[in-house]
Design an enzyme around this catalytic site. Sequence first.
Site, PDB file in Angstrom:
ATOM      1  N   ASP A   8       0.878  -1.160   0.000  1.00  0.00           N
ATOM      2  CA  ASP A   8       0.000   0.000   0.000  1.00  0.00           C
ATOM      3  C   ASP A   8       0.930   1.229   0.000  1.00  0.00           C
ATOM      4  OD1 ASP A   8      -2.261   1.701   0.476  1.00  0.00           O
ATOM      5  OD2 ASP A   8      -1.695   1.741   2.587  1.00  0.00           O
ATOM      6  N   ASP A  10      -0.167   5.098   1.125  1.00  0.00           N
ATOM      7  CA  ASP A  10      -0.415   6.019   2.241  1.00  0.00           C
ATOM      8  C   ASP A  10      -0.339   5.295   3.582  1.00  0.00           C
ATOM      9  OD1 ASP A  10      -0.967   8.458   0.804  1.00  0.00           O
ATOM     10  OD2 ASP A  10      -2.852   7.561   0.162  1.00  0.00           O
TER      11      ASP A  10
END
Length: 241
Positions: A8, A10
Amino acid sequence: MKILLVFDFDNTIIDDNSDTWIVQCAPNKKLPIELRDSYQKGFWTEFMGRVFKYLGDKGVREHEMKRAVTSLPFTPGMVELFNFIRKNKDKFDCIIISDSNSVFIDWVLKAASFHDVFDKVFTNPAAFNSSGHLTVENYHTHSCNRCPKNLCKKVVLIEFVDKQLQRGVNYTQIVYIGDGGNDVCPVTFLKNDDVAMPRKGYTLQKTLSRMSQNLEPMEYSVVVWSSGVDIISHLQFLIKD
């Protein structure tokens, strides 16, 4: 025989949320209340489209946005982790699946010279239009009712793994590294030898620990991390086998 690392972006690669971080470019570093209140659950990308339009209308230019985004701090240990992966690139393929956007991720990776670590980035496509406004589109459409309507990370992961299989690339293991609620869905795709690596204290970790308390069937193993250095240790253990 390679291991697939899925990241991922963020709050995983970077230690903040790039979409909320960009608000510091707004006048007085905040958005007007009516714009803030216009967000509807599941429609984040549309909301960010309005935020980018507002910033553009207020005269915020590309170079200012770029300066803000490239000042985002990496999560502790991530720089070390990427250097470790780069040294061992013969053992790992590396992808990002993110609900941020292609412009922000590109800026961050290029500024830190980590572009070469990743084989593919799957995210909402963004570009500056002729009037200098950043525009963002939904990555795809899907029928998963668990995910925001612009991105189901599980669908992306399954499609990537299938495409690689057709090219003759079969991964021995998938290691999924994330933090958020939208990382739960792709984790449910993981099988026996795979590893879910949730960031300690974040939504993904809390959800997975609730799932295991409820004795929900989980074939994959769960290894919690706080720093990229924890991830290095586990990857060293995996490639030693």
